[in-house]
Scaffold this active site. Structure first.
Site, mmCIF file in Angstrom:
data_model
loop_
_atom_site.group_PDB
_atom_site.id
_atom_site.type_symbol
_atom_site.label_atom_id
_atom_site.label_comp_id
_atom_site.label_asym_id
_atom_site.label_seq_id
_atom_site.Cartn_x
_atom_site.Cartn_y
_atom_site.Cartn_z
ATOM 1 N NE ARG A 68 -56.316 -58.599 51.155
ATOM 2 C CZ ARG A 68 -56.076 -57.516 51.860
ATOM 3 N NH1 ARG A 68 -56.051 -57.561 53.187
ATOM 4 N NH2 ARG A 68 -55.854 -56.372 51.252
ATOM 5 C CD GLU A 100 -50.323 -52.093 51.342
ATOM 6 O OE1 GLU A 100 -50.578 -52.358 50.143
ATOM 7 O OE2 GLU A 100 -51.172 -52.185 52.252
ATOM 8 C CB SER A 117 -70.081 -54.228 50.395
ATOM 9 O OG SER A 117 -69.017 -54.931 49.819
ATOM 10 N N GLY A 119 -74.764 -52.643 50.229
ATOM 11 C CA GLY A 119 -75.887 -53.424 50.750
ATOM 12 C C GLY A 119 -75.773 -53.705 52.233
ATOM 13 C CD GLU A 123 -63.981 -50.562 52.658
ATOM 14 O OE1 GLU A 123 -62.748 -50.475 52.622
ATOM 15 O OE2 GLU A 123 -64.596 -51.637 52.452
ATOM 16 C CD GLU A 142 -47.459 -55.249 65.890
ATOM 17 O OE1 GLU A 142 -48.353 -55.729 66.619
ATOM 18 O OE2 GLU A 142 -46.499 -54.591 66.316
#
Length: 186
Positions: A68, A100, A117, A119, A123, A142
């Site tokens: 990440r 996945e 989130s 704030g 999402e 990819e």
């Protein structure tokens, strides 16, 4: 019964300034009128929404480990991904599970939806539990590099303590699984 005014904190948008439009997100700055009449600005990330899947196989949960970049480290997470334009969240959950992990589900049900989130972003994430899994085909994007593994509840809890699992969707899924094992329902 007392009526609660749910709009008493509402902020009225006076103007919106687009800042960035990317493949996944956009950023805008809104000027708003506050409940007290003053004005303020709000930086808002717009996101199409996402799905995540607590996939249970032989009393183990399937997880993927991937790097990440915002965190500059690898994380162990449940399978997840963004919604395509107009895509039904249930269909997206099935798609992400197979892409996945390489597994298809015989049964799938929604656990909950939550804002990740609120704030600064809109999402919404739809969390599902998938069971009766059968092997399908991994179909990674990819630019997606990950490994799939399975964890017992105890191993998942240990990963949380070690911060190998530290994202909200996976922690929520682990606690939902724990509650399921105690009560028999999600």
């Amino acid at each position: 019964m007392t009526h609660i005014n749910r709009n008493k904190f509402e902020e009225i948008t006076l103007s919106t300034q687009p800042v960035f439009q990317g493949r996944v997100i956009s950023l805008q700055v809104d000027t708003v009128r506050l409940p007290n009449g003053e004005t303020a600005t709000r930086e808002i990330v717009k996101h199409p929404g996402a799905v995540a899947v607590l996939a249970l196989l032989n009393d183990r949960m399937l997880v993927v480990e991937q790097y990440r970049k915002p965190l500059e480290k690898s994380q162990v997470e449940i399978p997840a991904g963004k919604l395509d334009a107009g895509e039904d969240p249930l269909d997206a959950a099935k798609r992400e599970l197979e892409e996945e992990t390489g597994y298809r589900c015989g049964s799938i049900e929604k656990i909950c939806s939550f804002y990740t989130s609120p704030g600064f972003a809109d999402e919404i994430l739809h969390l599902y539990v998938a069971q009766d899994l059968t092997k399908g085909t991994v179909k990674l994007d990819e630019d997606e590099f990950l490994e799939c593994e399975s964890l017992s509840l105890e191993e998942a809890q240990q990963y949380i303590r070690e911060q190998r699992i530290s994202d909200a969707k996976t922690i929520t899924a682990v606690y939902a699984w724990q509650a399921y094992k105690l009560t028999g329902s999600f």
